[in-house]
Design an enzyme around this catalytic site. Structure first.
Site, PDB file in Angstrom:
ATOM      1  CG  HIS A  41      -1.631   1.282   1.442  1.00  0.00           C
ATOM      2  ND1 HIS A  41      -2.428   1.955   0.537  1.00  0.00           N
ATOM      3  CD2 HIS A  41      -1.539   2.093   2.521  1.00  0.00           C
ATOM      4  CE1 HIS A  41      -2.807   3.118   1.058  1.00  0.00           C
ATOM      5  NE2 HIS A  41      -2.282   3.220   2.267  1.00  0.00           N
ATOM      6  CG  HIS A  67       0.945   7.031   4.127  1.00  0.00           C
ATOM      7  ND1 HIS A  67       1.337   6.185   3.116  1.00  0.00           N
ATOM      8  CD2 HIS A  67      -0.347   6.701   4.405  1.00  0.00           C
ATOM      9  CE1 HIS A  67       0.324   5.403   2.786  1.00  0.00           C
ATOM     10  NE2 HIS A  67      -0.699   5.681   3.557  1.00  0.00           N
ATOM     11  CD  GLU A  71      -3.813   6.270  10.841  1.00  0.00           C
ATOM     12  OE1 GLU A  71      -3.562   7.443  10.496  1.00  0.00           O
ATOM     13  OE2 GLU A  71      -4.694   5.573  10.307  1.00  0.00           O
ATOM     14  CG  ASP A  72      -2.009   1.591  10.485  1.00  0.00           C
ATOM     15  OD1 ASP A  72      -2.855   1.918  11.331  1.00  0.00           O
ATOM     16  OD2 ASP A  72      -2.182   1.733   9.262  1.00  0.00           O
ATOM     17  CG  ASP A 128      -3.763   6.971   2.212  1.00  0.00           C
ATOM     18  OD1 ASP A 128      -3.511   5.755   2.063  1.00  0.00           O
ATOM     19  OD2 ASP A 128      -4.235   7.447   3.267  1.00  0.00           O
TER      20      ASP A 128
HETATM   21 ZN    ZN Z   1      -2.524   4.670   3.783  1.00  0.00          ZN
END
Ligand code: ZN
Length: 190
Positions: A41, A67, A71-72, A128
């Site tokens: 991704h 990116h 967050e992940d 994205d």
């Molecule tokens: Zn993304």
């Protein structure tokens, strides 16, 4: 005499380091279809930026690759700043949701905040959303109902509509993929 690296050698090194860093951080994650490795991704996002959007700015491309790391994964802002610099860190922070907030609020905030992002962050976010719509067409998230998919596609469009005017080719490409997604899911639903 010491060999001095040229600027393009340094840029290339930083870019490859970002790819390797993101691959390690996302190593145990899959995309929402639960089959495709997650790293595909962010790489796709960077590819859309460079190939469709004609983006040449290395900080934007590196931030695109990184990116989703804050967050992940367990990645911290400090890590990104130390390894890739302040500018990259700022872009990544701009496109990072606060996971402490409930999902519905996060989605609402993305729409509200989109128009205030920097030009670089807007381009990353458009690419994205495009990548995620491509996934809905090609390898749909496991366990998502048609309704969930339609909701996601409509929401992505709302976010992108708040950011128009930064990169015509990227925006046009998003619109094409959006039309394809609509076709795939059924026009009557929109
Ligand atoms: Zn993304």
């Amino acid at each position: 005499m010491d060999y001095q690296k040229t600027q393009s050698e340094n840029s290339l090194e930083k870019l490859i380091s970002a790819v390797a860093f993101a691959a390690r951080k996302h190593k145990n994650q899959k995309r929402k279809d639960e089959v495709e490795p997650y790293i595909n991704h962010p790489l796709e996002v960077a590819e859309i930026l460079v190939k469709i959007g004609g983006v040449k700015d290395e900080n934007i491309l590196i931030a695109a690759i990184l990116h989703d790391t804050i967050e992940d994964t367990d990645t911290t802002e400090e890590e990104i700043r130390r390894l890739f610099g302040q500018k990259v860190c700022d872009y990544v922070k701009e496109v990072t949701d606060d996971k402490g907030l409930p999902k519905e609020l996060r989605k609402k905030l993305q729409i509200e905040k989109a128009s205030k992002l920097s030009v670089g962050a807007k381009q990353i976010k458009i690419a994205d959303k495009t990548s995620n719509l491509c996934a809905i067409i090609e390898s749909p998230p496991k366990n998502w109902t048609l309704e969930t998919k339609i909701e996601y596609v409509n929401w992505a469009k709302q976010v992108v509509d708040e950011m128009r005017g930064v990169n015509e080719s990227l925006e046009k490409y998003f619109d094409e993929i959006y039309e394809k997604a609509k076709e795939k899911l059924g026009y009557g639903c929109f």
